[in-house]
Design a protein around this motif. Structure first.
Motif, PDB file in Angstrom:
ATOM      1  N   ASP A 326      10.952  22.315  39.371  1.00 46.17           N
ATOM      2  CA  ASP A 326      10.923  23.741  39.069  1.00 46.17           C
ATOM      3  C   ASP A 326       9.513  24.243  38.793  1.00 46.17           C
ATOM      4  OD1 ASP A 326      13.522  24.449  39.414  1.00 46.17           O
ATOM      5  OD2 ASP A 326      14.090  24.303  37.307  1.00 46.17           O
ATOM      6  N   PRO A 327       9.133  25.377  39.384  1.00 42.36           N
ATOM      7  CA  PRO A 327       7.859  26.004  39.017  1.00 42.36           C
ATOM      8  C   PRO A 327       7.847  26.332  37.526  1.00 42.36           C
ATOM      9  CG  PRO A 327       8.726  26.971  41.032  1.00 42.36           C
ATOM     10  CD  PRO A 327       9.803  26.098  40.478  1.00 42.36           C
ATOM     11  N   GLU A 335       0.225  20.297  34.881  1.00 44.98           N
ATOM     12  CA  GLU A 335       1.288  19.298  34.766  1.00 44.98           C
ATOM     13  C   GLU A 335       2.191  19.327  36.002  1.00 44.98           C
ATOM     14  OE1 GLU A 335       3.230  16.144  32.780  1.00 44.98           O
ATOM     15  OE2 GLU A 335       1.291  17.115  32.496  1.00 44.98           O
ATOM     16  N   PHE A 336       2.432  20.509  36.500  1.00 40.73           N
ATOM     17  CA  PHE A 336       3.270  20.629  37.701  1.00 40.73           C
ATOM     18  C   PHE A 336       2.620  19.902  38.878  1.00 40.73           C
ATOM     19  CE2 PHE A 336       4.219  22.678  41.725  1.00 40.73           C
ATOM     20  CZ  PHE A 336       5.595  22.681  41.726  1.00 40.73           C
ATOM     21  N   ALA A 342       2.611  12.671  41.663  1.00 37.09           N
ATOM     22  CA  ALA A 342       3.323  11.443  41.323  1.00 37.09           C
ATOM     23  C   ALA A 342       4.547  11.252  42.216  1.00 37.09           C
ATOM     24  CB  ALA A 342       3.743  11.478  39.853  1.00 37.09           C
ATOM     25  N   LEU A 343       5.232  12.325  42.534  1.00 40.26           N
ATOM     26  CA  LEU A 343       6.409  12.246  43.395  1.00 40.26           C
ATOM     27  C   LEU A 343       6.018  11.865  44.819  1.00 40.26           C
ATOM     28  CD1 LEU A 343       8.321  15.368  42.035  1.00 40.26           C
ATOM     29  CD2 LEU A 343       9.068  12.983  41.860  1.00 40.26           C
ATOM     30  N   LYS A 344       4.914  12.406  45.286  1.00 39.61           N
ATOM     31  CA  LYS A 344       4.466  12.029  46.631  1.00 39.61           C
ATOM     32  C   LYS A 344       4.134  10.547  46.680  1.00 39.61           C
ATOM     33  CE  LYS A 344       1.109  12.628  50.266  1.00 39.61           C
ATOM     34  NZ  LYS A 344      -0.133  13.237  50.762  1.00 39.61           N
ATOM     35  N   THR A 585      14.918  17.292  39.401  1.00 37.46           N
ATOM     36  CA  THR A 585      14.141  16.897  38.226  1.00 37.46           C
ATOM     37  C   THR A 585      14.547  17.737  37.018  1.00 37.46           C
ATOM     38  OG1 THR A 585      12.273  16.349  39.649  1.00 37.46           O
ATOM     39  CG2 THR A 585      11.830  16.594  37.291  1.00 37.46           C
ATOM     40  N   PRO A 586      14.997  17.105  35.923  1.00 34.37           N
ATOM     41  CA  PRO A 586      15.378  17.890  34.744  1.00 34.37           C
ATOM     42  C   PRO A 586      14.174  18.180  33.843  1.00 34.37           C
ATOM     43  CG  PRO A 586      15.908  15.576  34.395  1.00 34.37           C
ATOM     44  CD  PRO A 586      15.300  15.663  35.770  1.00 34.37           C
ATOM     45  N   PHE A 587      13.984  19.448  33.537  1.00 34.10           N
ATOM     46  CA  PHE A 587      12.972  19.848  32.535  1.00 34.10           C
ATOM     47  C   PHE A 587      11.565  19.312  32.850  1.00 34.10           C
ATOM     48  CE2 PHE A 587      17.064  18.986  30.235  1.00 34.10           C
ATOM     49  CZ  PHE A 587      17.491  20.312  30.175  1.00 34.10           C
ATOM     50  N   LEU A 588      11.197  19.278  34.114  1.00 40.78           N
ATOM     51  CA  LEU A 588       9.881  18.819  34.568  1.00 40.78           C
ATOM     52  C   LEU A 588       9.618  17.343  34.240  1.00 40.78           C
ATOM     53  CD1 LEU A 588       7.624  20.258  36.156  1.00 40.78           C
ATOM     54  CD2 LEU A 588       6.400  20.585  34.009  1.00 40.78           C
TER      55      LEU A 588
END
Length: 615
Positions: A326-327, A335-336, A342-344, A585-588
């Motif tokens: 989520d944006p 952090e986003f 990290a996901l990549k 993804t929950p809560f970033l």
């Protein structure tokens, strides 16, 4: 008088506006109801138009169908209102003018609001009611949707041989909203038995004349033009039309030069406009020959396709992992972006970005999508809701996404604003998700909503939402099938928390070739689990899942571990049946979905190694 004979001998003048004339007098409710409650007022307006020179009176029945009258609680009075509308007009005409029964379009910009079957039922009821009063003809007007007009015209022609006028309405010059050229639309209507084909509403005289310049004289039918008085002005909370009647007189001659045999008025026109047109055309006969301008063929550029394989194509044969992140709700994206990186690195195929999820304002997903594309070399999947933008904004947004090269989109309805941070904000919903999917598909054909060329074909890959958390799964699958017909290429499901439910979804959808990405969202705490179980509509967690989360107590680390462990079981079940996995993804807390991504990649590598060793 015999209508078809008169039509060949002289220009016939139609009536002017009824609704906007009543509106200008302070009436702002159901105009058609006045046929029964205040017939004298409707009779007086018809008489004024007759005295002004109108050769055709049209019944005050434009919106007198079941669906429109239902808004006022009048759906049981369809027959009475329509019959009375014809009776009033015939009382005034007394053989001095033709009386046509008016039927307006049912579809608005939201085509999905009414199915063709619903339109057919409603149309037949109104048609039969009008025919009982023996009108001289029928007038179908303000049809933006050619499919609807062709459908009702076929029904009418099966029921009666009286004259029929069919008027379409344009958003922009030249084309109907589905891209059919005006000249082609008229030919199709003529072939279906329309005596007169024409235009009404939306355009003033200037643009209606321009629209008819590209129209050939029909082989057998005649042409009609019912322009608006002008563009309306908004004054003190009311719409006001202010075109001079003299201008309408000179415009009537130009409309005749373009082939119009019937010239009337639509929104904002008054008896004075009709008087001016009658005086201008007099007893002139319709033209029989028309010189057509040179045809200009507009080409639509086909842009080079993005060489990155579309997610839906990849998911047909290979494991494909989408992760929703989520944006942020606040400014600052460090952090986003850290999470996205990290996901990549964990191995996701792309990151999917919600559009103000839960009706709460967040940083624009298009802006973040462009940063992900440019900095991480990922082509993000950008969500588009129907909630926040009207039709103008949606089209602009789509053109912007195409310009940025963000061509992977998820089309969803969007949570209503009342559940978000600003419950007083307006939920727009000009379009439904079905309508928006169809619009994106039309963009891929190089056409805007209005049917005008975009100059280029877009290359959007259209994902749609599928909610399996419903009582009747077969109905949800039927909605999927409808979205596929509208143009959906793939589906992302709402989060699933039961392995047996994953099996049920597979069995219910295995006949579809369209890829499905199974939604899995790891739980973060027992409080989170209980909220989802008790307050999120449609989702019920299995008892063993709730017990496992409760056992973790208030230890956030242990709860997170347990949430990931539960998600792994769901991943195992989903991977056995589906190529596409959609991690939410929950809560970033991107470390949770990154861990699950690595788990999926490891499992796939292990299976690949086992197969290679066996061979």
């Amino acid at each position: 008088m015999e209508f078809r004979k008169e039509l060949k001998q002289r220009i016939l003048i139609g009536e002017g506006a009824m609704g906007t004339l009543l509106y200008s007098r302070g009436i702002d409710n159901c105009y058609e109801e006045l046929n029964c409650t205040e017939p004298d007022q409707i009779e007086a307006i018809h008489r004024t138009y007759l005295d002004a020179g109108a050769d055709i009176l049209q019944s005050n029945t434009y919106g007198a169908n079941f669906h429109k009258l239902k808004r006022y609680g009048l759906e049981d009075q369809v027959s009475q209102i329509n019959r009375q509308g014809i009776a009033i007009a015939k009382k005034v005409a007394q053989g001095k003018a033709f009386v046509f029964g008016t039927i307006g379009a049912s579809r608005s910009i939201r085509k999905s609001d009414l199915s063709l079957e619903e339109i057919k039922r409603s149309f037949r009821e109104q048609l039969y009611s009008l025919l009982l009063e023996s009108p001289d003809g029928l007038l179908f007007e303000t049809y933006y949707d050619l499919e609807e007009l062709e459908t009702v015209l076929k029904i009418a022609r099966q029921e009666t041989d009286i004259p029929i006028i069919t008027n379409v309405t344009l958003h922009e010059l030249g084309n109907l909203q589905n891209g059919v050229q005006l000249n082609e639309a008229f030919k199709r209507l003529e072939q279906l038995g329309s005596d007169v084909v024409g235009l009404n509403c939306r355009l003033g005289p200037h643009h209606m004349i321009r629209a008819l310049e590209s129209v050939q004289l029909p082989s057998n039918a005649a042409l009609a033009a019912y322009p608006n008085a002008s563009l309306p002005e908004y004054v003190d909370g009311r719409l006001v039309y202010d075109a001079a009647p003299e201008y309408f007189g000179s415009s009537a001659l130009q409309l005749r030069d373009q082939g119009a045999s019937i010239i009337g008025g639509c929104c904002g026109t008054t008896p004075q406009h009709i008087t001016a047109m009658k005086a201008a055309v007099g007893d002139l006969a319709p033209i029989v020959e028309k010189k057509m301008p040179a045809t200009k063929v507009e080409t639509i550029e086909v842009r080079e396709q993005d060489r990155t394989p579309a997610l839906y194509e990849k998911a047909k044969t290979e494991r494909t992992i989408l992760v929703e992140l989520d944006p942020p709700k606040k400014l600052g994206i460090e952090e986003f972006m850290k999470g996205s990186k990290a996901l990549k690195e964990a191995g996701v195929d792309t990151i999917t970005l919600a559009d103000n999820s839960l009706a709460s304002p967040r940083i624009s997903n298009a802006a973040l999508g462009m940063l992900i594309k440019s900095q991480l070399d990922l082509n993000p999947l950008v969500h588009i809701t129907c909630r926040d933008r009207n039709l103008i904004g949606l089209q602009s947004h789509l053109m912007g996404l195409q310009t940025l090269g963000l061509n992977e989109v998820l089309v969803i309805t969007g949570d209503p604003s009342k559940i978000g941070d600003f419950p007083g904000a307006t939920s727009v919903y000009d379009l439904s998700s079905f309508d928006l999917i169809s619009l994106v598909k039309q963009f891929n054909e190089g056409l805007s909503y209005s049917g005008q060329s975009l100059g280029q074909k877009t290359n959007f890959k259209i994902a749609a939402a599928f909610n399996p958390n419903v009582k009747y799964l077969d109905r949800a699958v039927q909605r999927m099938e409808k979205k596929i017909e509208c143009g959906a290429h793939s589906f992302l499901t709402q989060p699933i928390y039961s392995t047996s439910q994953i099996e049920e979804v597979y069995e219910a959808t295995k006949h579809l070739e369209t890829p499905i990405f199974v939604g899995i969202m790891p739980l973060t705490s027992t409080r989170n689990a209980e909220f989802i179980h008790n307050e999120v509509p449609g989702i019920k967690l299995p008892d063993h899942v709730r017990r496992a989360m409760a056992a973790a107590g208030n230890d956030p680390i242990q709860a997170q571990k347990e949430g990931v462990a539960i998600a792994r079981e769901l991943v195992d079940a989903a991977m056995d049946k589906f190529k596409g996995i959609y991690l939410i993804t929950p809560f970033l807390r991107y470390e949770m979905t990154a861990e699950l991504t690595r788990y999926i990649r490891t499992l796939d590598q292990t299976k690949t190694s086992e197969v290679a060793a066996y061979e």
